[in-house]
Design a protein around this motif. Structure first.
Motif, mmCIF file in Angstrom:
data_model
loop_
_atom_site.group_PDB
_atom_site.id
_atom_site.type_symbol
_atom_site.label_atom_id
_atom_site.label_comp_id
_atom_site.label_asym_id
_atom_site.label_seq_id
_atom_site.Cartn_x
_atom_site.Cartn_y
_atom_site.Cartn_z
ATOM 1 N N PRO A 1 1.397 5.739 -13.358
ATOM 2 C CA PRO A 1 2.841 6.037 -12.869
ATOM 3 C C PRO A 1 3.311 5.001 -13.215
ATOM 4 O O PRO A 1 3.055 3.449 -13.473
ATOM 5 N N SER A 2 4.503 4.759 -13.482
ATOM 6 C CA SER A 2 5.447 3.795 -13.578
ATOM 7 C C SER A 2 5.092 3.182 -11.902
ATOM 8 O O SER A 2 5.677 3.270 -10.908
ATOM 9 N N VAL B 1 0.527 -1.042 -0.208
ATOM 10 C CA VAL B 1 0.274 -0.256 -0.024
ATOM 11 C C VAL B 1 1.095 1.113 -0.533
ATOM 12 O O VAL B 1 1.097 1.435 -0.492
ATOM 13 N N ALA B 2 1.891 1.393 1.074
ATOM 14 C CA ALA B 2 2.515 2.800 0.769
ATOM 15 C C ALA B 2 3.288 2.996 -0.487
ATOM 16 O O ALA B 2 3.654 3.698 -0.746
ATOM 17 N N ALA B 3 3.985 1.683 -0.838
ATOM 18 C CA ALA B 3 5.044 2.259 -2.202
ATOM 19 C C ALA B 3 3.667 2.373 -3.268
ATOM 20 O O ALA B 3 4.449 3.295 -4.243
ATOM 21 N N VAL B 4 2.215 1.777 -3.066
ATOM 22 C CA VAL B 4 1.206 2.482 -4.446
ATOM 23 C C VAL B 4 1.294 3.598 -4.326
ATOM 24 O O VAL B 4 0.552 4.303 -4.895
ATOM 25 N N TRP C 1 1.102 10.885 -9.839
ATOM 26 C CA TRP C 1 -0.176 11.290 -11.000
ATOM 27 C C TRP C 1 -1.659 12.246 -10.601
ATOM 28 O O TRP C 1 -2.063 11.815 -9.685
ATOM 29 N N THR C 2 -1.390 13.252 -11.335
ATOM 30 C CA THR C 2 -1.849 13.881 -10.931
ATOM 31 C C THR C 2 -3.602 15.272 -12.690
ATOM 32 O O THR C 2 -4.654 14.919 -12.012
ATOM 33 N N ARG C 3 -3.031 14.797 -13.122
ATOM 34 C CA ARG C 3 -3.725 15.269 -14.515
ATOM 35 C C ARG C 3 -4.078 14.446 -15.359
ATOM 36 O O ARG C 3 -3.441 12.703 -15.733
ATOM 37 N N ASN C 4 -5.180 14.536 -16.184
ATOM 38 C CA ASN C 4 -5.738 13.522 -16.846
ATOM 39 C C ASN C 4 -4.686 13.110 -17.734
ATOM 40 O O ASN C 4 -4.803 11.507 -18.057
#
Ligand code: HEM
Length: 399
Positions: free
Chosen positions: A85-86, A67-70, A77-80
Motif C-alpha cells: 500500500p502507498s 501506528v494508526a496511520a500505518v 492490503w489483503t491479497r498476495n
C-alpha cells in the motif's frame, strides 16, 4: 538510540548477566544448523535473537507516532498480488517490499501438494492446529503471559479470530498463490510481533525481557506442524510421503515469512522432532494467565458448539484427549468423569471411520456428537473466511 531501545538493550544484557551471575547457565544451544533449511549458520542461541529487520522499523513507527496511520494504510492490503500500500512510511515500505518475497527455496508444487493434503486430512489438521495448538500455547509461560498482557489479551474473541485468520490462510488452497492471502497475513503478523517486542517491555506486568525471541517462535512453531504430525501418526491417520513432505514445506515457508531465520527452521521431520525436544519440552509449564486464557478459549468453543455452554464438559474432554493429562493439568482443564472415557473410545472410532478402517455400525453414537462439535469448532477456528484484519497493537492490555 531512543530511551526505550536503550532500556531494551539493558534488559537483554542484564538478563544474560543475571543468569550468569546466578550460576544458572542455560543448557548450551546444541541444535546444529546443518539440520536446517539453510544447511549452515552461526549456531547462535535463538534465545538471544529477535527480528533484526522488523524490530527497528516498528520501533521507529512508534517513535514517530504513526501506528494508526500505518494500520489504516495496511487495511487495504489483503491479497498476495496487491502492491504494497502507498502511504506507508518509506522505511516500513522498504521492509514490507523485502519481507513479502517468498524464499528462493519455496516450491510451488509442494505448496500445492500441501493444499491437497488439507483437502484430504483438513478435519484433523485443523482440529490439531486450532484446538491443539491453542491449548498448547496457553501451557507455554512465555507465550501465555505475552498474550495475556498484550492488547489482544483483553479481548480473546477478537484475538482468536485474528489468529484463526492465519490458520485459515495457511490451510487454504491458494495460500501462497497470487490470489491467496497468506503472504499478507504472515507479513502483518511479523509486524505485530515486532510491535509486541516494543510494547511489552513497557508493561509493569512483564518481567521477562524482550518477548518473542527466535527461540519463542520455534517453540510455537513446534506446537503447530510438529505436534500435528506427531498426533496424526499416533492417531493412525494415513499421510502419504508426498503429503507429509509438502505439509512440512508449507510450514517452513510460513516460518520464514513470519521472520524465523532459515538457519533455525528444521529441514526434515527428524530434525523437527529433535529440535522440538530441545526447545518445546523445556518451554512448557503452568501459569495463572495460561489457566485463565484456557478457560476463555474453551468457553468460546463450548458456546459455538452449544449455545449456553452446556457442552463444556465435552469440550474439556476433547481438549484433554488432544493435549494429554499433563498439559491439561497445567491449563486447569477439569477432569470429566462421563466425557473423558467416552471421548477416549469415541475419538479413535471416529478417526478409524474417516480413514475407512471400520464400517458405520461400529461407530458409537458419542462419536457423532464429537464429529458435529469438531465441525462447528473448525467453523469457528476458520472464521469461515470472514474478513478479519490483523492490526498492529498500539498499547498493552489496558487492565
Ligand atoms: C499476534 C501467530 C508466535 C505472541 C499474532 C497474530 C498471529 C500470530 C496471526 C495476529 C493476531 C492478533 O493480532 O491478535 C503466531 C504464529 C507464531 C506466533 C503463527 C509462531 C509460529 C508467537 C510467540 C509469541 C506470540 C512465540 C509470544 C511468546 C503474540 C502476541 C500477539 C501476537 C502477544 C499480539 C496480540 C495483540 O494484538 O495484543 N500471532 N504467533 N506469538 N502473537 Fe503470535
Amino acid at each position: 538510540m531512543t530511551e526505550l531501545n536503550r532500556r531494551k538493550m539493558l534488559i537483554v544484557s542484564g538478563g544474560a548477566t543475571l543468569l550468569g551471575a546466578m550460576g544458572m547457565a542455560q543448557p548450551a544451544w546444541a541444535w546444529s544448523p546443518s539440520g536446517s533449511v539453510a544447511g549452515t549458520g552461526a549456531g547462535t542461541d535463538p534465545k538471544w535473537v529477535w527480528d533484526a529487520e522488523a524490530d527497528p522499523v516498528l520501533a521507529a513507527v512508534f517513535d514517530r507516532g504513526q501506528v494508526a496511520a500505518v494500520n489504516q494504510a495496511l487495511r487495504t492490503w489483503t491479497r498476495n498480488d496487491q502492491p504494497t500500500p502507498s502511504g506507508l512510511p518509506p522505511d516500513l515500505r522498504d521492509f514490507v517490499e523485502h519481507a513479502r518475497q517468498l524464499p528462493s527455496w519455496a516450491d510451488q508444487s509442494k505448496l500445492d501438494a500441501a493444499a491437497d493434503f488439507m483437502k484430504v486430512s483438513g478435519r484433523f489438521v485443523n482440529l490439531l492446529n486450532g484446538l491443539g495448538g491453542g491449548m498448547l500455547s496457553t501451557a507455554i509461560p512465555n507465550e501465555a503471559r505475552a498474550v495475556y498482557y498484550s492488547k489482544g489479551g483483553a479481548d480473546m474473541k477478537d484475538r482468536v479470530a485474528k489468529t484463526a485468520k492465519l490458520g485459515y490462510d495457511v490451510g487454504s488452497l491458494n495460500a501462497y498463490r497470487p490470489d491467496g492471502q497468506m503472504i499478507v497475513s504472515a507479513v502483518k503478523t511479523r509486524l505485530v510481533h515486532a510491535a509486541v517486542r516494543h510494547l511489552l517491555p513497557q508493561s509493569p506486568h512483564w518481567q521477562e525481557g524482550i518477548p518473542i525471541s527466535q527461540n519463542d517462535m520455534l517453540v510455537t512453531w513446534h506446537t503447530l506442524p510438529t505436534y500435528t504430525m506427531r498426533k496424526l501418526t499416533d492417531w493412525r491417520v494415513r499421510v502419504s510421503f508426498a503429503h507429509s513432505a509438502a505439509y512440512l514445506h508449507s510450514w517452513q515457508v510460513t516460518g520464514h515469512m513470519l521472520g524465523i531465520r532459515d538457519e533455525y527452521l528444521p529441514s526434515t521431520w527428524d530434525a523437527a522432532y529433535a529440535q522440538s525436544k530441545q526447545v518445546l519440552d523445556p518451554a512448557m509449564g503452568p501459569t495463572r494467565e495460561g489457566v485463565e486464557l484456557t478457560d476463555v478459549l474453551l468457553d468460546m468453543l463450548a458456546e459455538q458448539t452449544s449455545p449456553g455452554r452446556v457442552d463444556r464438559p465435552m469440550v474439556n474432554a476433547l481438549a484433554r484427549y488432544i493435549i494429554g493429562d499433563r498439559f491439561s493439568g497445567w491449563n486447569g482443564i477439569p477432569r470429566e468423569p462421563i466425557w473423558d472415557p467416552l471421548v477416549g473410545t469415541a475419538f479413535p472410532a471416529l478417526v478409524a471411520f474417516h480413514e475407512k478402517l471400520i464400517p458405520l455400525p461400529l461407530v458409537p453414537q458419542a462419536a457423532w456428537v464429537l464429529d458435529e462439535a469438531i465441525r462447528r469448532y473448525i467453523r469457528l477456528w476458520l472464521s469461515e473466511g470472514r474478513p478479519v484484519n490483523i492490526e498492529i497493537p498500539d498499547m498493552n492490555r489496558p487492565s
